[in-house]
Design a protein around this motif. Structure first.
Motif, PDB file in Angstrom:
ATOM      1  N   SER A  89     -11.202  23.657  -4.320  1.00 14.29           N
ATOM      2  CA  SER A  89     -10.152  22.851  -4.936  1.00 14.29           C
ATOM      3  C   SER A  89      -8.762  23.364  -4.579  1.00 14.29           C
ATOM      4  CB  SER A  89     -10.333  22.857  -6.464  1.00 14.29           C
ATOM      5  OG  SER A  89      -9.243  22.244  -7.104  1.00 14.29           O
ATOM      6  N   ILE A  90      -8.561  24.674  -4.709  1.00 12.45           N
ATOM      7  CA  ILE A  90      -7.229  25.247  -4.470  1.00 12.45           C
ATOM      8  C   ILE A  90      -6.831  25.093  -3.000  1.00 12.45           C
ATOM      9  CG2 ILE A  90      -5.902  27.395  -4.491  1.00 12.45           C
ATOM     10  CD1 ILE A  90      -7.599  28.231  -6.935  1.00 12.45           C
ATOM     11  N   ALA A  91      -7.786  25.312  -2.094  1.00 12.81           N
ATOM     12  CA  ALA A  91      -7.481  25.191  -0.670  1.00 12.81           C
ATOM     13  C   ALA A  91      -7.047  23.772  -0.315  1.00 12.81           C
ATOM     14  CB  ALA A  91      -8.697  25.595   0.165  1.00 12.81           C
ATOM     15  N   VAL A  92      -7.769  22.785  -0.814  1.00 12.74           N
ATOM     16  CA  VAL A  92      -7.465  21.391  -0.476  1.00 12.74           C
ATOM     17  C   VAL A  92      -6.138  20.946  -1.085  1.00 12.74           C
ATOM     18  CG1 VAL A  92      -8.222  18.998  -0.773  1.00 12.74           C
ATOM     19  CG2 VAL A  92      -9.888  20.755  -0.149  1.00 12.74           C
ATOM     20  N   ILE A  93      -5.919  21.283  -2.349  1.00 10.99           N
ATOM     21  CA  ILE A  93      -4.715  20.799  -3.029  1.00 10.99           C
ATOM     22  C   ILE A  93      -3.450  21.489  -2.510  1.00 10.99           C
ATOM     23  CG2 ILE A  93      -3.540  20.614  -5.262  1.00 10.99           C
ATOM     24  CD1 ILE A  93      -6.306  20.225  -6.525  1.00 10.99           C
ATOM     25  N   THR A  94      -3.531  22.792  -2.249  1.00 11.11           N
ATOM     26  CA  THR A  94      -2.340  23.461  -1.702  1.00 11.11           C
ATOM     27  C   THR A  94      -2.052  22.995  -0.277  1.00 11.11           C
ATOM     28  OG1 THR A  94      -3.702  25.367  -1.042  1.00 11.11           O
ATOM     29  CG2 THR A  94      -2.499  25.537  -3.123  1.00 11.11           C
ATOM     30  N   ALA A  95      -3.096  22.595   0.440  1.00 14.72           N
ATOM     31  CA  ALA A  95      -2.870  22.028   1.773  1.00 14.72           C
ATOM     32  C   ALA A  95      -2.070  20.732   1.674  1.00 14.72           C
ATOM     33  CB  ALA A  95      -4.199  21.767   2.466  1.00 14.72           C
ATOM     34  N   ILE A  96      -2.335  19.960   0.636  1.00 11.87           N
ATOM     35  CA  ILE A  96      -1.651  18.676   0.456  1.00 11.87           C
ATOM     36  C   ILE A  96      -0.255  18.860  -0.140  1.00 11.87           C
ATOM     37  CG2 ILE A  96      -1.723  16.466  -0.788  1.00 11.87           C
ATOM     38  CD1 ILE A  96      -4.820  16.711  -0.688  1.00 11.87           C
ATOM     39  N   ALA A  97      -0.155  19.694  -1.181  1.00 17.83           N
ATOM     40  CA  ALA A  97       1.084  19.757  -1.969  1.00 17.83           C
ATOM     41  C   ALA A  97       1.889  21.031  -1.785  1.00 17.83           C
ATOM     42  CB  ALA A  97       0.748  19.585  -3.455  1.00 17.83           C
ATOM     43  N   GLY A  98       1.338  22.040  -1.106  1.00 18.77           N
ATOM     44  CA  GLY A  98       2.032  23.317  -0.970  1.00 18.77           C
ATOM     45  C   GLY A  98       3.189  23.256  -0.001  1.00 18.77           C
ATOM     46  N   GLY A  99       3.949  24.340   0.051  1.00 22.31           N
ATOM     47  CA  GLY A  99       5.112  24.372   0.911  1.00 22.31           C
ATOM     48  C   GLY A  99       4.904  25.098   2.222  1.00 22.31           C
ATOM     49  N   ARG A 100       3.745  25.743   2.431  1.00 15.30           N
ATOM     50  CA  ARG A 100       3.529  26.570   3.623  1.00 15.30           C
ATOM     51  C   ARG A 100       2.286  26.108   4.379  1.00 15.30           C
ATOM     52  NH1 ARG A 100       5.261  29.377   7.750  1.00 15.30           N
ATOM     53  NH2 ARG A 100       3.769  27.972   8.717  1.00 15.30           N
ATOM     54  N   PRO A 101       2.434  25.339   5.444  1.00 14.74           N
ATOM     55  CA  PRO A 101       1.272  24.954   6.250  1.00 14.74           C
ATOM     56  C   PRO A 101       0.608  26.183   6.859  1.00 14.74           C
ATOM     57  CG  PRO A 101       3.217  23.670   6.835  1.00 14.74           C
ATOM     58  CD  PRO A 101       3.680  24.769   5.956  1.00 14.74           C
ATOM     59  N   GLY A 102      -0.709  26.154   6.943  1.00 18.30           N
ATOM     60  CA  GLY A 102      -1.437  27.240   7.593  1.00 18.30           C
ATOM     61  C   GLY A 102      -1.736  28.426   6.705  1.00 18.30           C
ATOM     62  N   MET A 103      -1.221  28.442   5.483  1.00 21.26           N
ATOM     63  CA  MET A 103      -1.507  29.539   4.555  1.00 21.26           C
ATOM     64  C   MET A 103      -2.727  29.164   3.714  1.00 21.26           C
ATOM     65  SD  MET A 103       1.061  31.494   1.917  1.00 21.26           S
ATOM     66  CE  MET A 103       1.174  30.209   0.665  1.00 21.26           C
ATOM     67  N   ILE A 104      -3.654  30.096   3.569  1.00 27.10           N
ATOM     68  CA  ILE A 104      -4.897  29.830   2.860  1.00 27.10           C
ATOM     69  C   ILE A 104      -4.795  30.295   1.417  1.00 27.10           C
ATOM     70  CG2 ILE A 104      -7.384  30.211   2.813  1.00 27.10           C
ATOM     71  CD1 ILE A 104      -6.377  28.689   5.289  1.00 27.10           C
ATOM     72  N   SER A 105      -5.081  29.387   0.492  1.00 28.14           N
ATOM     73  CA  SER A 105      -5.114  29.717  -0.933  1.00 28.14           C
ATOM     74  C   SER A 105      -6.506  29.442  -1.471  1.00 28.14           C
ATOM     75  CB  SER A 105      -4.084  28.893  -1.710  1.00 28.14           C
ATOM     76  OG  SER A 105      -2.769  29.191  -1.277  1.00 28.14           O
ATOM     77  N   ALA A 106      -6.964  30.299  -2.380  1.00 26.40           N
ATOM     78  CA  ALA A 106      -8.304  30.162  -2.959  1.00 26.40           C
ATOM     79  C   ALA A 106      -8.402  31.097  -4.158  1.00 26.40           C
ATOM     80  CB  ALA A 106      -9.368  30.500  -1.908  1.00 26.40           C
ATOM     81  N   ALA A 107      -9.606  31.250  -4.689  1.00 25.32           N
ATOM     82  CA  ALA A 107      -9.835  32.235  -5.745  1.00 25.32           C
ATOM     83  C   ALA A 107      -9.580  33.627  -5.175  1.00 25.32           C
ATOM     84  CB  ALA A 107     -11.266  32.124  -6.253  1.00 25.32           C
ATOM     85  N   THR A 108      -8.911  34.481  -5.933  1.00 25.35           N
ATOM     86  CA  THR A 108      -8.543  35.799  -5.429  1.00 25.35           C
ATOM     87  C   THR A 108      -8.858  36.894  -6.445  1.00 25.35           C
ATOM     88  OG1 THR A 108      -6.304  35.669  -6.322  1.00 25.35           O
ATOM     89  CG2 THR A 108      -6.635  34.838  -4.090  1.00 25.35           C
ATOM     90  N   ALA A 109      -8.939  38.121  -5.933  1.00 28.13           N
ATOM     91  CA  ALA A 109      -9.168  39.274  -6.799  1.00 28.13           C
ATOM     92  C   ALA A 109      -7.973  39.507  -7.711  1.00 28.13           C
ATOM     93  CB  ALA A 109      -9.440  40.515  -5.951  1.00 28.13           C
ATOM     94  N   ALA A 110      -6.762  39.241  -7.209  1.00 27.21           N
ATOM     95  CA  ALA A 110      -5.543  39.496  -7.981  1.00 27.21           C
ATOM     96  C   ALA A 110      -5.536  38.724  -9.292  1.00 27.21           C
ATOM     97  CB  ALA A 110      -4.315  39.131  -7.148  1.00 27.21           C
ATOM     98  N   THR A 111      -6.034  37.480  -9.270  1.00 28.06           N
ATOM     99  CA  THR A 111      -6.090  36.688 -10.497  1.00 28.06           C
ATOM    100  C   THR A 111      -7.394  36.923 -11.257  1.00 28.06           C
ATOM    101  OG1 THR A 111      -6.918  34.814  -9.176  1.00 28.06           O
ATOM    102  CG2 THR A 111      -4.562  34.886  -9.634  1.00 28.06           C
TER     103      THR A 111
END
Length: 498
Positions: free
Chosen positions: A55-77
């Motif tokens: 979900s996070i990867a797809v939505i940030t690809a559509i609405a995020g500000g940085r093309p090519g950056m991968i977002s997903a579930a992370t250890a930090a959160t």
């Protein structure tokens, strides 16, 4: 908020299709074990992390500000949610994820992305080096002699050889993808005894569905989830914006930080409604994507979609991927992420910059918390900067020919770090009729400097001297007029009361 043009947005989707698809494929495979591992850290079922990563990867690809950056579930959160899950359960985690997303959207609308300009290069370097170390340390369980056979080390070495040597033949296909394919095929043919993705946990066998977190909608619930949601929102944006800065530098582009805040917020809000946990940008996966040729939004979206397809429809096949292949890829990411030049620069860079960098690295590695490490680095940077500016401050004076008046010339920045030197420059025991404080080459910044100016004026006046302040610039005059007490009735009494 800055809006990109439709043509540029279309170009970010279609300008690099082949390489985006190939790099997205590599990222999707590398995301699976990490999403499972982060779910285990948070104390929830593996599908919670896998659904979140999709979900996070797809939505940030559509609405995020940085093309090519991968977002997903992370250890930090994930580490921030452990106590909430343990004490209140999964439904409260989902509600906190939704609230964290809403907070991030609010931060983006308030344009708080500007705070990244106050993160120094030394902190950025420390952040990158610490992440490289953490990425490598995360692979150590898969290299533990008590858990794996000698064959694991051979396959990791073979994987690294493919990663670094295959590009000498061709760069048409990302070498990490070749590594996964070759090692998986060999492992299946020879039935080697190595750990596989399937050993990390069960993959989901159904698509995510919309659901509303089952929690009481009252103030008590809000007070429970708000601290966790706020922590996740801040840490998630911090890691995302730091990663965005890094990818910006690697690709020599500039992207919208506030749009990234909003995109991350939309992603987390939506993810909480499909049973996923909060996430943010991933520097490791982003490095895999960039080094594999991914540059556009398509790479992140394709990674998310393929992650879901692999898990739900190709689960039995994906489960056969040997972990040594993914370990080799992550070691490559770790080596490529670490700023090796920063080690040589320790000799040539200012000592304060080196201390900030090293303190950031040590704090992040020690606490496994990126936010704490960056906070320490930023605070140290501020302290060192203030100390350096304070050194540029000086006060000199000239006594009149008759010895009855003195002019003090103040030069530099008058702020909390220089007020001690400011006060030490005056001789309050000297008997004078008139004192002039010339601040035409100085700037008054804060309440500490205003109070110091007040104290100097009032001390001279107490001993009968006439005091005049001259040369004040407009900005200094504004803060002095608003806060100063030396021209107010009972100024000394009020000042001492402070």
């Amino acid at each position: 908020m800055h809006m990109i043009s439709l043509d540029r947005y279309r170009q970010e989707w279609t300008g690099n299709i082949r390489r985006d698809l190939l790099s997205g494929l590599v990222v999707a495979l590398a995301l699976i074990p990490e999403a499972i591992a982060f779910s285990i850290i948070a104390g929830v079922d593996p599908k919670v992390g896998l659904y979140a990563s999709f979900s996070i990867a797809v939505i940030t690809a559509i609405a995020g500000g940085r093309p090519g950056m991968i977002s997903a579930a992370t250890a930090a959160t994930a580490v921030l949610m452990v106590t909430l899950v343990r004490d209140h359960g999964l439904q409260y985690l989902l509600a906190a994820t939704v609230l964290a997303g809403l907070l991030q959207i609010g931060m983006g609308l308030l344009k708080l992305g500007f705070v990244m300009r106050y993160v120094s290069k030394s902190v950025m370097t420390g952040f990158v080096n610490a992440l490289a170390i953490l990425i490598f340390m995360a692979q150590l369980p898969e290299l533990d002699p008590a858990r794996v056979t000698w064959l694991t080390y051979v396959l990791v070495a073979a994987g690294l050889a493919i990663i670094y040597l295959f590009p000498l033949l061709t760069r048409a296909i990302p070498s990490p993808l070749v590594t996964i394919i070759v090692l998986t095929v060999l492992s299946l043919i020879f039935n080697w005894d190595v750990r596989t993705v399937g050993d990390m946990g069960a993959l989901p066998d159904s698509l995510p569905v919309f659901l509303i977190p089952q929690i009481p909608l009252n103030l008590g619930t809000l007070l429970i989830i708000l601290p966790y949601a706020l922590a996740v929102a801040v840490v998630g944006l911090l890691e995302s914006l730091m990663t965005q800065n890094l990818v910006d530098e690697l690709t020599d582009t500039r992207t919208d930080r506030n749009q990234e805040c909003i995109g991350q917020g939309l992603a987390n809000t939506a993810t909480g409604f499909i049973g996923g946990m909060a996430g943010c940008a991933m520097i490791g996966q982003s490095m895999i994507n960039v080094k594999s040729g991914g540059r556009g939004r398509l790479s992140c979206a394709f990674a998310g979609v393929m992650l879901l397809i692999f898990c739900v429809f190709l689960g039995p096949w994906v489960a056969q991927i040997p972990m040594p292949a993914l370990v080799a890829i992550m070691i490559m990411v770790s080596v490529g992420t670490f700023s090796w030049s920063s080690i040589k620069s320790l000799r040539t860079h200012p000592r304060s910059s080196s201390i900030v960098m090293l303190a950031t690295v040590v704090t992040v590695v020690w606490t496994h918390n990126l936010a704490i490490g960056v906070l320490v680095g930023v605070l140290l940077s501020g302290i060192f900067f203030a100390a350096k500016i304070a050194q540029l401050f000086r006060v000199r004076s000239e006594l009149s020919g008759d010895g009855r008046s003195r002019i003090y010339f103040v030069e530099g920045q008058l702020f909390y770090g220089s007020v001690e030197d400011f006060m030490a420059a005056f001789d309050f025991r000297e008997v004078l009729d008139r004192v002039v404080i010339d601040v035409s080459r100085a700037h008054i910044w804060d309440i500490s400097s205003v109070q110091a100016l007040d104290m100097a004026v009032l001390k001279f006046r107490r001993d009968g001297a006439e005091v005049e302040i001259v040369g004040m610039n407009e900005a200094s005059e504004t803060i002095v007029d608003r806060l100063a007490l030396h021209d107010k009735p009972d100024g000394m009494v009020k000042l001492m009361a402070h």
